[in-house]
Design an enzyme around this catalytic site. Structure first.
Site, short mmCIF file in Angstrom:
data_model
loop_
_atom_site.label_atom_id
_atom_site.label_comp_id
_atom_site.label_asym_id
_atom_site.label_seq_id
_atom_site.Cartn_x
_atom_site.Cartn_y
_atom_site.Cartn_z
N GLU A 1 -4.01 18.21 -12.73
CA GLU A 1 -4.28 18.27 -13.94
C GLU A 1 -5.72 18.74 -14.21
OE1 GLU A 1 -2.29 16.06 -17.10
OE2 GLU A 1 -3.95 16.77 -18.40
N HIS B 1 8.90 9.00 -29.51
CA HIS B 1 7.85 10.01 -29.04
C HIS B 1 8.14 11.54 -29.24
CE1 HIS B 1 4.93 11.57 -25.91
NE2 HIS B 1 5.91 12.10 -25.43
N HIS C 1 0.84 17.22 -28.30
CA HIS C 1 0.81 15.80 -27.81
C HIS C 1 -0.38 15.21 -28.71
CE1 HIS C 1 4.09 16.42 -25.13
NE2 HIS C 1 4.08 15.25 -24.67
N LYS D 1 3.11 11.19 -11.63
CA LYS D 1 2.36 10.02 -12.49
C LYS D 1 3.25 8.84 -12.73
CE LYS D 1 -0.15 13.33 -15.33
NZ LYS D 1 -0.55 13.86 -16.55
N ASN E 1 0.44 19.20 -22.54
CA ASN E 1 -0.19 18.57 -23.89
C ASN E 1 0.09 19.24 -25.26
OD1 ASN E 1 -0.77 16.41 -22.19
ND2 ASN E 1 -2.89 16.94 -22.17
N ARG F 1 0.99 -1.12 0.00
CA ARG F 1 -0.17 0.13 -0.09
C ARG F 1 0.79 1.12 -0.06
NH1 ARG F 1 -2.71 -3.09 3.61
NH2 ARG F 1 -4.68 -4.30 2.69
N ARG G 1 -2.22 22.77 -16.27
CA ARG G 1 -1.18 21.43 -16.39
C ARG G 1 -1.43 21.02 -17.77
NH1 ARG G 1 0.81 16.24 -12.53
NH2 ARG G 1 2.02 15.37 -14.15
N GLU H 1 10.66 17.78 -26.04
CA GLU H 1 9.88 18.37 -24.66
C GLU H 1 10.41 19.66 -24.41
OE1 GLU H 1 7.08 16.87 -23.74
OE2 GLU H 1 7.29 14.72 -24.63
N HIS I 1 0.77 12.28 -30.44
CA HIS I 1 0.50 10.73 -30.04
C HIS I 1 -0.06 9.94 -31.36
CE1 HIS I 1 -0.17 11.26 -25.43
NE2 HIS I 1 1.43 10.78 -25.74
N LYS J 1 8.34 23.00 -15.84
CA LYS J 1 7.51 21.72 -15.30
C LYS J 1 7.21 22.08 -14.01
CE LYS J 1 5.45 17.24 -15.91
NZ LYS J 1 5.71 15.86 -16.25
N1 LIG Z 1 5.14 9.99 -15.60
C1 LIG Z 1 5.11 10.90 -16.61
O1 LIG Z 1 4.78 11.96 -16.17
C2 LIG Z 1 5.76 10.66 -17.87
C3 LIG Z 1 5.85 11.65 -18.69
C4 LIG Z 1 6.52 11.82 -20.01
C5 LIG Z 1 6.74 10.48 -20.47
N2 LIG Z 1 6.47 9.26 -19.56
C6 LIG Z 1 7.03 8.05 -20.02
O2 LIG Z 1 8.15 7.97 -20.18
C7 LIG Z 1 8.70 6.50 -21.17
C8 LIG Z 1 9.55 7.15 -22.22
O3 LIG Z 1 10.57 7.53 -21.27
P1 LIG Z 1 12.20 7.70 -21.92
O4 LIG Z 1 12.13 8.58 -23.55
O5 LIG Z 1 13.09 7.98 -20.92
O6 LIG Z 1 12.43 6.11 -22.62
P2 LIG Z 1 12.96 4.87 -21.82
O7 LIG Z 1 13.14 4.67 -20.35
O8 LIG Z 1 12.60 3.84 -22.59
O9 LIG Z 1 14.64 5.16 -22.39
C9 LIG Z 1 15.15 5.26 -23.59
C10 LIG Z 1 16.31 4.27 -23.73
O10 LIG Z 1 17.46 4.86 -23.40
C11 LIG Z 1 18.21 4.14 -22.55
N3 LIG Z 1 18.90 4.84 -21.67
C12 LIG Z 1 18.37 5.36 -20.38
N4 LIG Z 1 19.20 6.15 -19.90
C13 LIG Z 1 20.34 6.06 -20.65
C14 LIG Z 1 21.78 6.49 -20.45
N5 LIG Z 1 21.95 7.58 -19.63
N6 LIG Z 1 22.60 6.27 -21.40
C15 LIG Z 1 22.32 5.23 -22.36
N7 LIG Z 1 21.24 4.69 -22.52
C16 LIG Z 1 20.09 5.15 -21.65
C17 LIG Z 1 17.15 3.06 -22.05
O11 LIG Z 1 17.79 2.03 -21.60
C18 LIG Z 1 16.19 2.94 -23.34
O12 LIG Z 1 16.85 1.96 -23.90
C19 LIG Z 1 7.19 6.51 -21.86
O13 LIG Z 1 6.73 5.56 -21.47
C20 LIG Z 1 6.35 7.52 -21.43
O14 LIG Z 1 4.80 7.24 -21.43
C21 LIG Z 1 6.08 9.54 -18.35
#
Ligand SMILES: NC(=O)c1ccc[n+]([C@@H]2O[C@H](COP(=O)([O-])OP(=O)(O)OC[C@H]3O[C@@H](n4cnc5c(N)ncnc54)[C@H](O)[C@@H]3O)[C@@H](O)[C@H]2O)c1
Length: 512
Positions: free
Chosen positions: A395, A422, A406, A305, A403, A283, A399, A347, A410, A385
């Protein structure tokens, strides 16, 4: 955690700004002149008159020694407190110094009110001040962190200082610090202790582990922890229930209880999965975000999130569960592939368009400049942010500005079968949406071209590939989980630094 010292000429506002900065960062505030006066048992003008400037400087050293050994906080320093080399070394070894700079006219205006309290400026204020600034120009210029205060409100000055320092304390959804620090990973262990975070388990992926995991573990070990680690396969394809279940099981096997701390060490995928597993394990367990991609630093690690994907769609299951600390170490980005870095920059550009024109200008210097100045980019983009999520954590209003790009992005990402990252899809989305904002008279003339030029300098795409069917993109926009099928709320740019939320029913006109 180290002290924050505000320094600069009399009248620059160190005490007023310092109090508000301390409140924002949930830290104690100290005025070094007050400590000095307490030690001497008399006011600074009295010390000057009865015991002279040499004695004042001596008392300043005693006061500073007392301050640096007290609880970490924000300290407003006297205008000449760091003239002595020994004072400067003492202060710089125990924290960061931010210099507040002001032009002569604003200093004169502020100081006129209480000139009697400042013995070094007695007499013709403007003349004295001019000489005082000339004498100290070289000394003040030698401090690397500076904030110009002229024409800014107190809140704007404090915000600038927080950007320069990379330090924030969030309180709208949970209470936690956000720290941006080059090579900060080395200090992770010592950052956990004062926050009462115990028994850490590090979650990462199999791409990051060989590059950086050892550094995290040794930082924790050097602070007396015996950390464990869990390595998941990398990539969005693994952001699913199986990975969450694997985390829950590993937490049990590693003996985690509700007092343990889970450290998400990775990109947005690891952050979302780990945060969700922490939200639901027993929990709710504490977690710390140590983002390793640009996107996860400036976006995913902030805002609480967490979640995972279902075969039916991305992020369909989730929870709000803010971390106890976010530590962004920009040096980790040096191993990131260029494509991932560019993707994160979409971003960053978005954050500039929403509310930081200076950040947008920095982005327009192009990818090579960005690569050489990642810390500054990360500090500024995270601040955008943070400001938004503090004002609207769940949101319910602004907030949604995040988007921007997006709604179209998306859909383009999905229809490309995730061939576009992305960020690449969001870059396209921002330009398409800005063009639409221009057509309906909302955006300033030429805005979409300005945005497109900046994105192109970052080697990001700005047009929907002709191979992607328009009908499919429209369909994808309609079925996106966040939207009602008839009306979609867009965040549309009006100018750089300003967006408006607008409901649109005629989706076809967006893609014209
Ligand atoms: N929670 C939120 O508010 C929020 C906001 C935006 C995006 N997201 C989520 O984030 C995700 C995308 O995140 P991302 O773009 O970081 O992708 P990711 O976590 O898949 O990382 C991208 C790639 O980079 C590699 N990597 C990470 N750090 C590294 C480093 N320092 N050196 C070398 N390689 C490295 C990872 O292993 C992976 O293969 C999506 O699932 C999206 O939905 C969440």
């Amino acid at each position: 955690m180290t002290h924050i010292f505000l320094y600069g000429p009399s009248g620059a506002g160190k005490s007023t700004v310092g109090e508000i900065l301390a409140r924002n960062l949930n830290l104690p505030f100290t005025d070094s002149d007050h400590i000095l006066e307490n030690i001497a048992g008399m006011s600074i003008p009295q010390i000057m008159e009865e015991r002279g400037e040499a004695k004042l400087r001596e008392l300043e050293s005693t006061a500073l020694r007392q301050i640096v050994n007290a609880k970490v906080g924000v300290v407003a320093l006297g205008g000449g407190a760091l003239l002595r080399d020994e004072n400067r070394a003492l202060v710089e070894n125990s924290g960061k110094v931010v210099l507040l700079l002001a032009e002569l006219p604003s200093l004169v205006e502020r100081l006129q009110k209480d000139a009697h309290k400042r013995p070094l400026l007695a007499g013709d204020l403007e003349l004295r001040l001019t000489r005082y600034l000339e004498k100290r120009a070289e000394h003040y210029a030698s401090f690397p962190l500076k904030v110009q205060v002229d024409g800014k409100s107190i809140d704007q000055i404090v915000h600038q200082i927080q950007i320069v320092l990379g330090r924030h304390h969030l309180s709208a959804m949970g209470e936690y610090d956000v720290i941006v620090q080059e090579n900060g990973l080395q200090c992770l262990g010592e950052m956990l202790q004062p926050r009462g975070l115990q028994n850490p388990v590090v979650v990462t992926d199999n791409v990051i582990a060989p590059l950086h995991l050892e550094k995290v573990l040794s930082s924790l070990q050097s602070s007396g922890f015996q950390p464990k680690s869990i390595v998941l396969p990398a990539g969005e394809g693994y952001k699913n229930l199986e990975s969450v279940a694997r985390l829950w099981k590993s937490f049990l096997e590693n003996g985690l209880d509700r007092k343990s701390t889970v450290i998400a060490f990775g990109g947005g995928v690891i952050g979302d999965l780990t945060g969700f597993a922490a939200a639901t394990y027993m929990r709710g367990t504490d977690w710390v975000a140590v983002p390793t991609t640009l996107l996860s630093m400036v976006d995913a690690s902030l805002g609480g999130k967490t979640g995972f994907d279902l075969p039916e769609g991305k992020n369909l299951i989730g929870a709000f569960h803010p971390p106890k600390l976010v530590l962004a170490d920009p040096s980790l980005l040096l191993t990131l592939s260029e494509r991932e870095l560019r993707s994160g920059m979409a971003e960053v550009v978005k954050h500039g368009i929403i509310s930081d024109p200076e950040l947008f200008v920095l982005c327009s210097r192009g990818l090579d400049w960005v690569k050489a100045n990642l810390e500054e980019i990360v500090r500024r983009a995270m601040a955008v942010k943070i400001k938004i999520i503090e004002e609207d954590p769940y949101e319910r209003g602004f907030r949604a500005a995040l988007n921007l790009g997006h709604t179209v992005g998306h859909a383009v990402e999905l229809v490309s079968g995730f061939e576009l990252t992305h960020g690449e899809a969001i870059a396209i989305g921002m330009v398409v949406e800005a063009k639409y904002a221009g057509r309906i008279g909302l955006a300033q003339k030429g805005l979409s071209e300005t945005i497109a030029q900046t994105l192109q300098k970052l080697r990001l795409p700005v047009q929907i590939p002709t191979t992607l069917p328009r009908e499919e993109i429209l369909r994808a926009m309609r079925v996106d989980k966040k939207k009602d099928s008839k009306v979609i709320r867009f965040a549309l740019p009006m100018e750089i630094g300003k967006v408006e939320l607008l409901e649109v029913s005629d989706l076809e006109s967006v893609l014209e």
